[in-house]
Design an enzyme around this catalytic site. Sequence first.
Site, PDB file in Angstrom:
ATOM      1  N   THR A 125      27.372  45.906  40.383  1.00 46.82           N
ATOM      2  CA  THR A 125      28.563  46.805  41.032  1.00 46.82           C
ATOM      3  C   THR A 125      28.054  48.143  41.201  1.00 46.82           C
ATOM      4  O   THR A 125      27.282  48.738  40.516  1.00 46.82           O
ATOM      5  CB  THR A 125      29.595  46.680  39.871  1.00 46.82           C
ATOM      6  OG1 THR A 125      30.718  47.684  40.340  1.00 46.82           O
ATOM      7  CG2 THR A 125      29.247  47.159  38.612  1.00 46.82           C
ATOM      8  N   ASP A 126      28.753  48.642  42.286  1.00 48.78           N
ATOM      9  CA  ASP A 126      28.600  50.150  42.462  1.00 48.78           C
ATOM     10  C   ASP A 126      29.020  51.068  41.216  1.00 48.78           C
ATOM     11  O   ASP A 126      28.656  52.250  41.084  1.00 48.78           O
ATOM     12  CB  ASP A 126      29.177  50.699  43.824  1.00 48.78           C
ATOM     13  CG  ASP A 126      30.644  50.460  43.907  1.00 48.78           C
ATOM     14  OD1 ASP A 126      31.011  50.062  42.779  1.00 48.78           O
ATOM     15  OD2 ASP A 126      31.134  50.750  44.866  1.00 48.78           O
ATOM     16  N   GLU A 127      29.891  50.359  40.398  1.00 47.41           N
ATOM     17  CA  GLU A 127      30.263  51.355  39.351  1.00 47.41           C
ATOM     18  C   GLU A 127      29.196  51.824  38.441  1.00 47.41           C
ATOM     19  O   GLU A 127      29.722  52.777  37.626  1.00 47.41           O
ATOM     20  CB  GLU A 127      31.443  50.504  38.446  1.00 47.41           C
ATOM     21  CG  GLU A 127      32.547  50.384  39.395  1.00 47.41           C
ATOM     22  CD  GLU A 127      34.096  49.705  38.644  1.00 47.41           C
ATOM     23  OE1 GLU A 127      34.075  50.149  37.490  1.00 47.41           O
ATOM     24  OE2 GLU A 127      34.708  48.908  39.086  1.00 47.41           O
ATOM     25  N   TYR A 149      33.038  48.604  30.904  1.00 48.13           N
ATOM     26  CA  TYR A 149      32.440  47.479  31.835  1.00 48.13           C
ATOM     27  C   TYR A 149      31.308  47.983  32.581  1.00 48.13           C
ATOM     28  O   TYR A 149      30.346  47.267  32.856  1.00 48.13           O
ATOM     29  CB  TYR A 149      33.848  47.250  32.730  1.00 48.13           C
ATOM     30  CG  TYR A 149      33.267  46.444  34.065  1.00 48.13           C
ATOM     31  CD1 TYR A 149      32.795  45.234  34.287  1.00 48.13           C
ATOM     32  CD2 TYR A 149      33.305  47.250  35.399  1.00 48.13           C
ATOM     33  CE1 TYR A 149      32.306  44.473  35.257  1.00 48.13           C
ATOM     34  CE2 TYR A 149      32.856  46.522  36.442  1.00 48.13           C
ATOM     35  CZ  TYR A 149      32.361  45.118  36.592  1.00 48.13           C
ATOM     36  OH  TYR A 149      31.893  44.710  37.758  1.00 48.13           O
ATOM     37  N   LYS A 153      27.490  46.729  32.808  1.00 48.27           N
ATOM     38  CA  LYS A 153      26.866  46.145  33.854  1.00 48.27           C
ATOM     39  C   LYS A 153      25.638  46.993  34.294  1.00 48.27           C
ATOM     40  O   LYS A 153      24.469  46.242  34.435  1.00 48.27           O
ATOM     41  CB  LYS A 153      27.714  46.202  35.214  1.00 48.27           C
ATOM     42  CG  LYS A 153      29.073  45.306  35.094  1.00 48.27           C
ATOM     43  CD  LYS A 153      28.549  43.870  35.226  1.00 48.27           C
ATOM     44  CE  LYS A 153      28.065  43.432  36.239  1.00 48.27           C
ATOM     45  NZ  LYS A 153      27.954  41.844  36.620  1.00 48.27           N
ATOM     46  N   PRO A 204      52.723  49.943  39.853  1.00 48.06           N
ATOM     47  CA  PRO A 204      52.222  51.046  39.041  1.00 48.06           C
ATOM     48  C   PRO A 204      51.035  51.456  39.663  1.00 48.06           C
ATOM     49  O   PRO A 204      49.809  50.927  39.412  1.00 48.06           O
ATOM     50  CB  PRO A 204      52.093  50.097  37.665  1.00 48.06           C
ATOM     51  CG  PRO A 204      51.854  48.749  37.974  1.00 48.06           C
ATOM     52  CD  PRO A 204      52.511  48.452  39.078  1.00 48.06           C
TER      53      PRO A 204
HETATM   54  P1  NAD Z   1      35.715  37.212  38.069  1.00 48.14           P
HETATM   55  O1  NAD Z   1      36.492  37.721  36.744  1.00 48.14           O
HETATM   56  O2  NAD Z   1      36.918  36.732  39.079  1.00 48.14           O
HETATM   57  O3  NAD Z   1      35.103  35.713  37.633  1.00 48.14           O
HETATM   58  C1  NAD Z   1      34.103  35.688  36.590  1.00 48.14           C
HETATM   59  C2  NAD Z   1      33.780  34.157  36.091  1.00 48.14           C
HETATM   60  O4  NAD Z   1      32.804  34.380  34.987  1.00 48.14           O
HETATM   61  C3  NAD Z   1      34.682  33.198  35.876  1.00 48.14           C
HETATM   62  O5  NAD Z   1      34.864  32.082  36.240  1.00 48.14           O
HETATM   63  C4  NAD Z   1      34.598  33.382  34.425  1.00 48.14           C
HETATM   64  O6  NAD Z   1      35.185  32.361  33.675  1.00 48.14           O
HETATM   65  C5  NAD Z   1      33.175  33.091  34.460  1.00 48.14           C
HETATM   66  N1  NAD Z   1      32.642  33.790  32.855  1.00 48.14           N
HETATM   67  C6  NAD Z   1      32.859  34.769  31.998  1.00 48.14           C
HETATM   68  N2  NAD Z   1      32.266  34.857  31.114  1.00 48.14           N
HETATM   69  C7  NAD Z   1      31.334  33.765  31.018  1.00 48.14           C
HETATM   70  C8  NAD Z   1      30.433  33.392  29.905  1.00 48.14           C
HETATM   71  N3  NAD Z   1      30.168  33.910  28.973  1.00 48.14           N
HETATM   72  N4  NAD Z   1      29.808  32.097  30.403  1.00 48.14           N
HETATM   73  C9  NAD Z   1      30.044  31.575  31.841  1.00 48.14           C
HETATM   74  N5  NAD Z   1      30.856  32.084  32.491  1.00 48.14           N
HETATM   75  C10 NAD Z   1      31.557  32.980  32.175  1.00 48.14           C
HETATM   76  O7  NAD Z   1      34.743  38.003  38.612  1.00 48.14           O
HETATM   77  P2  NAD Z   1      34.394  38.335  40.380  1.00 48.14           P
HETATM   78  O8  NAD Z   1      35.268  39.294  40.663  1.00 48.14           O
HETATM   79  O9  NAD Z   1      34.138  37.079  40.835  1.00 48.14           O
HETATM   80  O10 NAD Z   1      33.162  38.974  40.030  1.00 48.14           O
HETATM   81  C11 NAD Z   1      31.655  38.233  40.030  1.00 48.14           C
HETATM   82  C12 NAD Z   1      30.508  39.263  39.854  1.00 48.14           C
HETATM   83  O11 NAD Z   1      30.529  40.140  40.676  1.00 48.14           O
HETATM   84  C13 NAD Z   1      30.923  39.868  38.297  1.00 48.14           C
HETATM   85  O12 NAD Z   1      29.212  39.929  37.806  1.00 48.14           O
HETATM   86  C14 NAD Z   1      31.228  41.435  38.722  1.00 48.14           C
HETATM   87  O13 NAD Z   1      30.632  42.022  38.017  1.00 48.14           O
HETATM   88  C15 NAD Z   1      30.481  41.504  40.098  1.00 48.14           C
HETATM   89  N6  NAD Z   1      31.153  42.497  40.862  1.00 48.14           N
HETATM   90  C16 NAD Z   1      32.689  42.339  41.316  1.00 48.14           C
HETATM   91  C17 NAD Z   1      33.452  43.335  41.953  1.00 48.14           C
HETATM   92  C18 NAD Z   1      34.860  43.010  42.583  1.00 48.14           C
HETATM   93  O14 NAD Z   1      35.377  43.802  43.371  1.00 48.14           O
HETATM   94  N7  NAD Z   1      35.419  41.662  42.302  1.00 48.14           N
HETATM   95  C19 NAD Z   1      32.651  44.418  42.474  1.00 48.14           C
HETATM   96  C20 NAD Z   1      31.393  44.582  41.999  1.00 48.14           C
HETATM   97  C21 NAD Z   1      30.774  43.565  41.398  1.00 48.14           C
END
Ligand code: NAD
Length: 337
Positions: A125-127, A149, A153, A204
């Site tokens: 992530t960009d964070e 978080y 990451k 909110p």
């Molecule tokens: P999400 O929370 O919707 O999904 C996460 C998935 O991981 C879920 O299905 C969960 O059951 C699974 N999971 C969690 N812990 C686990 C474990 N210990 N073992 C196996 N599975 C596990 O997340 P997302 O939004 O789809 O994000 C996916 C990835 O993209 C993440 O790595 C996140 O950091 C990254 N990301 C997301 C965003 C965003 O805007 N959503 C932005 C930047 C990066």
Amino acid sequence: MRLLVTGGAGFIGSHYVRTLLAGRLEGGEDARLTVLDKLSYAGNAQNLPMGHPRLEFVHGDVCDLGLLLDLLPGHDGVLHFAAETHVDRSLRHAAEFVRTNVGGTQALMEAALQVGVGRVVHVSTDEVYGSIEEGSWDEERTLLPNSPYAASKAASDLIARSYWSTYGLDLCITRCSNNYGPRQHPEKLIPRFVTNVLEGVALPLYGDGRNVRDWLHVEDHCRALHLVLTRGRAGEIYNIGGGSEQTNLAVTEALLDLLDADRSLIQHVADRKGHDWRYSVDDTKIREELGYRPSVPFERGLAETVQWYRDNPEWWKPAKHDGHAAMPPEQTSQEEV
Ligand code: NAD
């Protein structure tokens, strides 16, 4: 091609799986997929086309090295999505974020190395860069994450990268901006606000709502990830942007307009401590090297996303009211991960 997709029952991972199995990602038309997912509160098996002949689902934990060593032989690549992803939750449950995001990534890299799979794409992530007042971060920028978080990451990026620099694991890291689209858990800003409006509940909004985020449609993100999987250079980091910076207030007002709802639904709440002011990635590298361009205009993507939530209450209502997302306003996040 046979790929392992960790966290493939979540928002972005499941979009990747559905798009690939639908034959819409170049070179992946015949790919077979194994999804490994713990099905945490954020995972939903209904996001996946269960029963598809080229999909195998494994219910398990990415921290389980033994399971990974059993699972990985025969795979040619890995997309690593599995993570704890909600910023506000990380303020209260940081240990779980470190366990899954750092420990899980280390276990996966170790297994990938031992088994000898091909390309591993670590989705970050960009964070990890922190917050930026002006300009944009390129991939060389110092990591200055603020929330647990983001810190977990950032740590996972460094652990993953060490498997490339020390052992030569075929690894790429991606850092994207805020994703949006269908099937995003209703704890996140856009689905939370849309579903609040649909239920007649106030929105909110932290502080004055002037924090800026760059919005990336999940479809564009998945296309970029596939480009990195198939054509990225090993050891490289690729930023992925959506080219659509907006204040949280502007996004909120756009949602209210799309839903024909009154601005009086906006309820300004005290800003969160450590709330990052602005995120902005410079994604010149992936654009120039791999020909990536975001293709979904924010206005269209947002309208389609709103319509999806209107049409699918049976998907979001259980997730919203399962006790995880139903937090009081001061504990809810307008942050996307
Ligand atoms: P999400 O929370 O919707 O999904 C996460 C998935 O991981 C879920 O299905 C969960 O059951 C699974 N999971 C969690 N812990 C686990 C474990 N210990 N073992 C196996 N599975 C596990 O997340 P997302 O939004 O789809 O994000 C996916 C990835 O993209 C993440 O790595 C996140 O950091 C990254 N990301 C997301 C965003 C965003 O805007 N959503 C932005 C930047 C990066």
